[in-house]
Design a protein around this motif. Sequence first.
Motif, PDB file in Angstrom:
ATOM      1  N   ASP A 140      -1.563  -9.822   0.517  1.00  0.00           N
ATOM      2  CA  ASP A 140      -2.210  -9.855   0.881  1.00  0.00           C
ATOM      3  C   ASP A 140      -3.124 -10.774   2.394  1.00  0.00           C
ATOM      4  O   ASP A 140      -1.337 -11.149   2.279  1.00  0.00           O
ATOM      5  CB  ASP A 140      -3.549  -9.713  -0.730  1.00  0.00           C
ATOM      6  N   GLY A 141      -3.948 -10.593   1.929  1.00  0.00           N
ATOM      7  CA  GLY A 141      -4.634 -11.360   3.452  1.00  0.00           C
ATOM      8  C   GLY A 141      -4.104 -10.870   4.229  1.00  0.00           C
ATOM      9  O   GLY A 141      -3.791 -10.155   4.231  1.00  0.00           O
ATOM     10  N   PRO A 142      -4.484 -11.723   5.236  1.00  0.00           N
ATOM     11  CA  PRO A 142      -5.254 -11.129   6.567  1.00  0.00           C
ATOM     12  C   PRO A 142      -3.338 -10.457   7.433  1.00  0.00           C
ATOM     13  O   PRO A 142      -3.006  -9.932   8.463  1.00  0.00           O
ATOM     14  CB  PRO A 142      -5.493 -12.933   7.734  1.00  0.00           C
ATOM     15  N   TYR A 143      -2.412 -11.247   7.215  1.00  0.00           N
ATOM     16  CA  TYR A 143      -1.171 -10.664   7.686  1.00  0.00           C
ATOM     17  C   TYR A 143      -0.199  -9.471   7.018  1.00  0.00           C
ATOM     18  O   TYR A 143       0.871  -8.837   7.527  1.00  0.00           O
ATOM     19  CB  TYR A 143      -0.255 -11.630   8.041  1.00  0.00           C
ATOM     20  N   SER A 144      -1.344  -9.167   5.759  1.00  0.00           N
ATOM     21  CA  SER A 144      -0.387  -8.506   4.878  1.00  0.00           C
ATOM     22  C   SER A 144       0.048  -6.969   5.548  1.00  0.00           C
ATOM     23  O   SER A 144       1.732  -6.283   4.988  1.00  0.00           O
ATOM     24  CB  SER A 144      -0.828  -8.141   3.804  1.00  0.00           C
ATOM     25  N   GLN A 145      -0.626  -6.685   6.611  1.00  0.00           N
ATOM     26  CA  GLN A 145      -0.072  -5.042   7.606  1.00  0.00           C
ATOM     27  C   GLN A 145       0.916  -5.332   8.138  1.00  0.00           C
ATOM     28  O   GLN A 145       0.995  -4.500   9.285  1.00  0.00           O
ATOM     29  CB  GLN A 145      -1.661  -4.558   7.384  1.00  0.00           C
TER      30      GLN A 145
ATOM     31  N   SER B 157       8.463  -7.537  -5.072  1.00  0.00           N
ATOM     32  CA  SER B 157       7.880  -6.933  -3.861  1.00  0.00           C
ATOM     33  C   SER B 157       8.559  -7.467  -3.110  1.00  0.00           C
ATOM     34  O   SER B 157       7.842  -8.882  -2.394  1.00  0.00           O
ATOM     35  CB  SER B 157       6.573  -6.526  -3.838  1.00  0.00           C
ATOM     36  N   ILE B 158       9.337  -7.309  -1.950  1.00  0.00           N
ATOM     37  CA  ILE B 158       9.381  -8.131  -0.444  1.00  0.00           C
ATOM     38  C   ILE B 158       9.116  -7.782  -0.080  1.00  0.00           C
ATOM     39  O   ILE B 158       9.813  -7.212   0.989  1.00  0.00           O
ATOM     40  CB  ILE B 158      10.813  -8.732  -0.777  1.00  0.00           C
ATOM     41  N   THR B 159       8.247  -8.416   0.917  1.00  0.00           N
ATOM     42  CA  THR B 159       7.541  -8.253   2.469  1.00  0.00           C
ATOM     43  C   THR B 159       7.176  -9.225   2.759  1.00  0.00           C
ATOM     44  O   THR B 159       7.745 -10.729   2.620  1.00  0.00           O
ATOM     45  CB  THR B 159       6.087  -8.165   1.659  1.00  0.00           C
TER      46      THR B 159
ATOM     47  N   LEU C 227       3.587   4.905  -7.256  1.00  0.00           N
ATOM     48  CA  LEU C 227       5.100   4.438  -7.208  1.00  0.00           C
ATOM     49  C   LEU C 227       4.324   2.595  -7.452  1.00  0.00           C
ATOM     50  O   LEU C 227       5.242   2.181  -7.545  1.00  0.00           O
ATOM     51  CB  LEU C 227       6.104   4.799  -6.576  1.00  0.00           C
ATOM     52  N   ASP C 228       2.562   1.955  -7.777  1.00  0.00           N
ATOM     53  CA  ASP C 228       2.830   1.163  -7.508  1.00  0.00           C
ATOM     54  C   ASP C 228       2.556   0.171  -8.831  1.00  0.00           C
ATOM     55  O   ASP C 228       3.024   1.643  -9.861  1.00  0.00           O
ATOM     56  CB  ASP C 228       1.462   0.727  -6.832  1.00  0.00           C
ATOM     57  N   TYR C 229       2.690  -0.950  -8.680  1.00  0.00           N
ATOM     58  CA  TYR C 229       3.243  -1.624 -10.155  1.00  0.00           C
ATOM     59  C   TYR C 229       2.830  -0.873 -11.452  1.00  0.00           C
ATOM     60  O   TYR C 229       3.423  -1.182 -12.445  1.00  0.00           O
ATOM     61  CB  TYR C 229       2.898  -3.212 -10.123  1.00  0.00           C
ATOM     62  N   VAL C 230       0.939  -0.985 -11.810  1.00  0.00           N
ATOM     63  CA  VAL C 230      -0.035  -0.510 -12.391  1.00  0.00           C
ATOM     64  C   VAL C 230       0.972   0.825 -12.689  1.00  0.00           C
ATOM     65  O   VAL C 230       0.861   1.046 -14.031  1.00  0.00           O
ATOM     66  CB  VAL C 230      -1.379  -0.191 -11.821  1.00  0.00           C
ATOM     67  N   SER C 231       1.140   1.420 -11.664  1.00  0.00           N
ATOM     68  CA  SER C 231       1.624   2.969 -12.319  1.00  0.00           C
ATOM     69  C   SER C 231       3.230   2.918 -13.342  1.00  0.00           C
ATOM     70  O   SER C 231       3.270   3.716 -14.078  1.00  0.00           O
ATOM     71  CB  SER C 231       1.720   4.250 -10.740  1.00  0.00           C
ATOM     72  N   LEU C 232       4.180   2.412 -12.773  1.00  0.00           N
ATOM     73  CA  LEU C 232       4.722   2.599 -13.647  1.00  0.00           C
ATOM     74  C   LEU C 232       5.412   1.320 -14.410  1.00  0.00           C
ATOM     75  O   LEU C 232       6.205   2.186 -15.319  1.00  0.00           O
ATOM     76  CB  LEU C 232       5.942   1.410 -12.272  1.00  0.00           C
TER      77      LEU C 232
ATOM     78  N   GLY D 116       1.276  -1.197   0.027  1.00  0.00           N
ATOM     79  CA  GLY D 116      -0.260  -0.027  -0.383  1.00  0.00           C
ATOM     80  C   GLY D 116       0.391   1.129  -0.058  1.00  0.00           C
ATOM     81  O   GLY D 116       0.200   2.172  -0.485  1.00  0.00           O
ATOM     82  N   VAL D 117       1.997   1.301   0.998  1.00  0.00           N
ATOM     83  CA  VAL D 117       2.775   2.288   0.252  1.00  0.00           C
ATOM     84  C   VAL D 117       3.633   2.869  -0.787  1.00  0.00           C
ATOM     85  O   VAL D 117       3.092   3.946  -0.832  1.00  0.00           O
ATOM     86  CB  VAL D 117       4.254   1.698   1.597  1.00  0.00           C
TER      87      VAL D 117
END
Length: 420
Positions: free
Chosen positions: A141-146, A134-136, A118-123, A111-112
């Motif tokens: 997505d998913g319940p732990y994503s944030q 994207s390494i997170t 600067l997300d993938y679609v925009s870039l 989300g940042v």
Amino acid sequence: MASGVPGHRVPRALDGVRVLDMSGPSGQYCGKMFADLGAEVILVEPVGGSSVRRDGPFIDNQPHPERSIPFAYFNSGKRSISIDLDLAEGQEIFRKLVSETDVLIESEKPGVMARRGLDYVSLTAISPRLVMASITPFGQDGPYSQYESEDIVALALGGMLYLGGYPETSPIAAHGNQAYLAAAQFAAVAAMMGVWAAEAEGLETQGRHIDVSIQECVVMGMENAIQFYDLEGTVRRREAGQQRWAGAGVFDCADGQVYLMAGGIVPNQFRVANVRWLMEEGVSEAEQMLAKKWDNPDYQASDEAKQIFAELFAPFARARTKEYLYSEGQSRRIPICPINTPRDLMENRQLAYRNYFVSVAHSHTGKPLTVPGAPYVLGSTPWGISRPSPRLGEHTSEILSVLGYDIAAQAALLKSGVTN
């Protein structure tokens, strides 16, 4: 890297590939792998510098952003520009960089980048063939994503930490951010596949967004733990070198420790060869381990068998060096190896023969650092560290000039959050 022919440069495997690395601790090794194979890698740091610059140990034990040894290793071969991506000016520079980029490595919380535009679609509207890794901690997505996370959290939630340490202690993590390193390597392989596909498909291809979950990378590293439960109903536990079967475990020796795998599910000839070795070396009681019942892995897993083996092999090993045990065991085709310390690695004849460790000058102090090289050899397009790690924002002016910013524009940018 000279070829020996005046004016001729040896080609590198990834010559012509351009990479932006803004990934921090979890992805910096991914960028390094690209740089060491010849890609042009620009490290995009926040104004205060990468957090890795504050990680020790430091040169001469003097904490300083330019003296971090981990930063020096993981960011060698890269150039540095320091910009504030939360400012419009920084975002404009970033978009111009992306327009000339093949691979972007980032590790912002999901989300940042979208909030910055600067997300993938925009870039990909700027650079349609862009491969964005994207390494997170838990994926996009998913319940732990944030959720917040560090390396040890990923090790724990991926299951690996449960197997680390001793049966009587809490779990113990292996040193060195192993979860981050696993994620960086998976990201590098996937990103390279994306670059390869883009080249193969031609100008009309669409880029790729690679979603790397560090937790999932750790689960992949669990190897046979899942299969043990699936096939045997057995939950793997912390063993810390204890004998799971008689003849399989860690044993002390005169100058350290060795690991032996001559019992249990391995081929029976290893066990027999090991017993005959003990007999030839004067351990006469070892003959009892040639009895028929020792052919059965279930018996080898019994406390009785493990105690008998330990009482015979442990004194034998303690009276000998790990080099002797390794060499003699290998000559008899017995799976045994020394447990090397860092010093052992630096003095290892095999690594020295292959010139595994290399020297690179530290960019701030000029002191030479001895660092690991590549675990492979490429004959025609050799691996190599092209430059020391950059000082914070060292190449900002150089990069801005290439992007078309004149001196006056650079001065204005420096006041608004771009540093050199």
